[in-house]
Enzyme design. Structure first.
Site, short mmCIF file in Angstrom:
data_model
loop_
_atom_site.label_atom_id
_atom_site.label_comp_id
_atom_site.label_asym_id
_atom_site.label_seq_id
_atom_site.Cartn_x
_atom_site.Cartn_y
_atom_site.Cartn_z
N CYS A 2 0.84 -1.19 0.00
CA CYS A 2 0.00 0.00 0.00
C CYS A 2 0.88 1.25 0.00
CB CYS A 2 -0.91 0.01 1.23
SG CYS A 2 -1.85 -1.51 1.47
N ASP A 109 -2.77 -8.86 8.09
CA ASP A 109 -1.62 -8.69 8.96
C ASP A 109 -1.66 -7.35 9.70
OD1 ASP A 109 -1.27 -7.32 6.59
OD2 ASP A 109 0.80 -7.95 6.25
N VAL A 315 12.40 -10.56 -19.05
CA VAL A 315 12.22 -9.57 -20.10
C VAL A 315 13.31 -9.78 -21.14
CG1 VAL A 315 13.57 -7.82 -18.86
CG2 VAL A 315 11.93 -7.11 -20.61
N SER A 388 11.58 -11.64 -5.98
CA SER A 388 12.79 -11.27 -6.71
C SER A 388 14.02 -11.81 -6.00
CB SER A 388 12.90 -9.75 -6.85
OG SER A 388 13.50 -9.19 -5.70
N GLY A 389 15.16 -11.77 -6.68
CA GLY A 389 16.41 -12.27 -6.13
C GLY A 389 17.31 -11.19 -5.58
#
Length: 665
Positions: A2, A109, A315, A388-389
């Site tokens: 958010c 949460d 990509v 993601s890494g």
């Protein structure tokens, strides 16, 4: 995920409708962070207004709406983030509340956090929470506002005063600067003291923002303000509730893991658990897959826990030099994921360039912002959450400097300083483009990992740091985009000493010190800013499994000789990955998320560049040395060196100035 914003005035609001108009404007400025719903709450008697934009991830019902009140009525919260262990926290609260079991309105949460704040207090709750977050919490009993940020700084939070002083002060806060700028009292004066470091590193580092008097809450910190602070126009100092330095020391003191096989198992267990927590969502979820070690390890451990094919995204670019999509597709095929290669053209990236000052709010010149923003934009067409890494390089030693700096310094320190200076002059006597030509001619005889696309630039960078008086200064040089930023500033501007750019920390060897510096600075101020703004611009939530306290702990129990082993960085991560993916699919030169910036500035971006470098444009930022900037541009056009990154920092600053029009002192 958010966005939050709000303000606290020095006294009771005498114009309620004006306050509501102000908060609506601030919320509208960050609609992209939460397009699903919005809400605000105010207490006119104290001049407080909280605003929230919601991207629904957990508990999609109205029970997750914010700002949210605690069941006891004491707290009101605007929360941005995810608490991955919130169900465990609920179980602990329920076990402790044997006299009165909590009555939950939903399963968000945010509600869990509020109950924990009421039961345990603020700092104890933050210590128990595992996640990424920024939050604003109003304590109705104590009449205090507490801002808090997650351990690693994944989610942003800006704050500061606006107004004329004691009699007319308003405290503003929000997830992005554009929310603060939407307040009617916003002043927006340029913080010129941030420019040298920006030109050096390509980002605005540390607590400062690009605007005077507006700050970033540091990672792992909280800030508590009372109305007395507002009336006195005085900001208290942030308090650290978690420290990466202290956590690293604690991991080391627990005992080193010296058995390589055991080390691999511990890392796989911690990372797998972290990934499992981050796979919980009530909306479609996937992962970025570049084909590199970090993202491939994340996807491999995701797929190992999933009951159906994980959705993965890469990509592909029309410039083959910068296209890793075939490698990603091969790994996806081996793992059995549901893979999508998102076809991006150079034109798409170029069309994005004018939007960067709006997306990033501050000048930001890591050019991988373009492919990162594109992959986020295209991924959002399929899922709402992506793993993601990021963070693997900082925790496990993945940057070339982690290997090279100790080796270089070991040799450099044996040479007298005059000899090093002479060697530097010799190296710089050959233009960088001539070195590149030599690499093209002779590089075929070298191992693939040693074929450097910007060989000349790296040699010139080496020449510039040969005079380093310490290993600390050497690291500062190789981690800078521009080694001499003061030359681009007008007037007599003394260059900051390289030794002063990073603090000295006791108890760490040279490699560990570099990893910690990259974690505290490069990752926080560059990598995580890039990922957050790029993803949230498309309303995509990105989760980072490497940034978990247990993964951090496991990584810091490993001695440097296990992280950097057999002449390679991230040795442990490689071994984890080899358990799932054949070695031959992984071993290739580290490419990074690069774009052909040199060519673009001379070609399709030349008109945009020369417009920004016009005399009139440069007059808008008189602190820049226009003569030096033009000299750099002409050298770039004539291919007399690799100056694209230095130019990109200047161009992003000028583009930002044109968009934001900051006041000058």
């Amino acid at each position: 995920m958010c966005g939050l914003t709000g303000f606290l005035s020095s006294g009771a609001s005498d114009d309620f409708q004006a306050s509501i108009r102000a908060i609506r404007g601030m919320m509208d400025a960050i609609t992209h962070r939460g397009p699903d719903s919005d809400g605000h709450w105010s207490d006119e008697t104290v001049g407080l207004v909280l605003g929230h934009r919601r991207l629904s991830i957990l508990d999609l019902t109205p029970a997750g709406h914010q700002p949210m009140h605690s069941a006891c009525g004491r707290y009101v919260i605007a929360f941005n983030g995810e608490i991955y262990n919130h169900l465990d926290i609920r179980k602990k609260l329920e076990a402790e509340s044997w006299k009165k079991t909590p009555v939950w309105r939903g399963h968000s949460d945010t509600e869990t956090l509020l109950a924990a704040f009421a039961a345990w207090g603020i700092e104890a709750t933050l210590q128990a929470a595992v996640g990424m977050f920024a939050t604003a919490l109003w304590d109705r009993k104590e009449q205090t506002l507490t801002l808090a940020r997650d351990r690693f700084g994944e989610k942003p939070l800006y704050y500061g005063f606006t107004g004329k002083g004691l009699s007319d002060s308003t405290f503003l806060f929000g997830s992005e600067l554009k929310a603060l700028a939407a307040h009617p009292q916003w002043q927006g004066e340029l913080e010129t003291g941030a420019l040298e470091n920006y030109l050096r590193f390509g980002c605005v580092r540390g607590k400062q923002s690009i605007f005077r008097g507006i700050f970033k809450l540091p990672p792992g910190s909280l800030l508590t303000l009372s109305r007395d602070h507002i009336k006195a126009y005085r900001l208290p100092e942030p308090v650290q509730w978690w420290s990466a330095e202290q956590a690293a020391h604690a991991a080391i003191q627990q005992g080193r893991i010296t058995d390589p096989s055991y080390a691999v198992g511990q890392v796989e267990q911690a990372l797998g658990q972290s990934i499992g927590q981050r796979m919980i969502a009530d909306v479609p979820l996937g992962a970025f897959l570049s084909g590199g070690i970090d993202s491939s390890a994340v996807v491999a451990l995701m797929q190992a826990q999933a009951s159906r094919p994980v959705r993965t995204f890469s990509v592909g670019f029309d410039d083959r030099r910068y296209d890793e999509s075939a490698h990603a597709a091969a790994i996806a095929e081996h793992l059995g994921t549901e893979h999508v290669t998102l076809k991006a053209t150079s034109r798409m990236a170029l069309d994005l360039v004018p939007r960067l000052p709006e997306i990033y709010d501050e000048p930001f010149a890591d050019s991988s912002q373009l492919p990162t923003t594109l992959v986020a934009q295209l991924t959002r067409e399929h899922v709402t959450v992506a793993l993601s890494g990021d963070g693997g390089d900082e925790l496990f030693g993945g940057y070339n400097r982690h290997l090279w700096v100790p080796r270089l310094w070991d040799k450099l320190k044996r040479m007298p300083l005059p000899a090093r200076r002479a060697l530097a002059v010799s190296l710089k006597s050959i233009p960088s483009h001539a070195y590149d030509r030599m690499m093209q001619l002779g590089g075929k005889a070298l191992p693939s990992r040693l074929r450097l696309r910007t060989f000349g630039e790296k040699l010139h960078k080496l020449a510039a740091v040969l005079e380093s008086p310490s290993q600390q200064a050497l690291f500062a040089g190789v981690s800078s985009m521009n080694r001499a930023p003061a030359t681009l500033l007008a007037g007599n501007h003394p260059e900051a000493k390289a030794d002063a750019l990073y603090p000295v920390l006791a108890g760490f060897d040279s490699v560990e010190w570099m990893l910690l510096m990259d974690t505290l600075h490069y990752m926080v101020d560059d990598v995580l800013v890039k990922v957050d703004r790029a993803s949230m611009a498309s309303s995509l939530e990105v989760r980072v499994p490497f940034l978990d306290p247990e993964v951090f702990h496991a990584a810091w129990r490993l001695p440097p000789e296990i992280k950097l082993r057999e002449g390679q960085g991230k040795w442990v991560l490689r071994q984890v990955l080899y358990r799932h993916v054949p070695r031959e699919l992984i071993e290739r030169p580290k490419m990074g998320f690069a774009i052909p910036l040199d060519d673009w500035l001379r070609g399709p971006l030349r008109e945009w560049t020369e417009d920004l470098l016009s005399s009139q444009s440069l007059k808008e930022l008189p602190m820049l040395d226009a003569k030096q900037v033009h000299k750099l541009w002409q050298a770039h056009l004539k291919r007399q060196g690799h100056y694209a990154q230095q130019l990109w920092t200047v161009l992003q600053l000028l583009a930002w100035q044109r968009k934001w029009r900051p006041r000058l002192a």
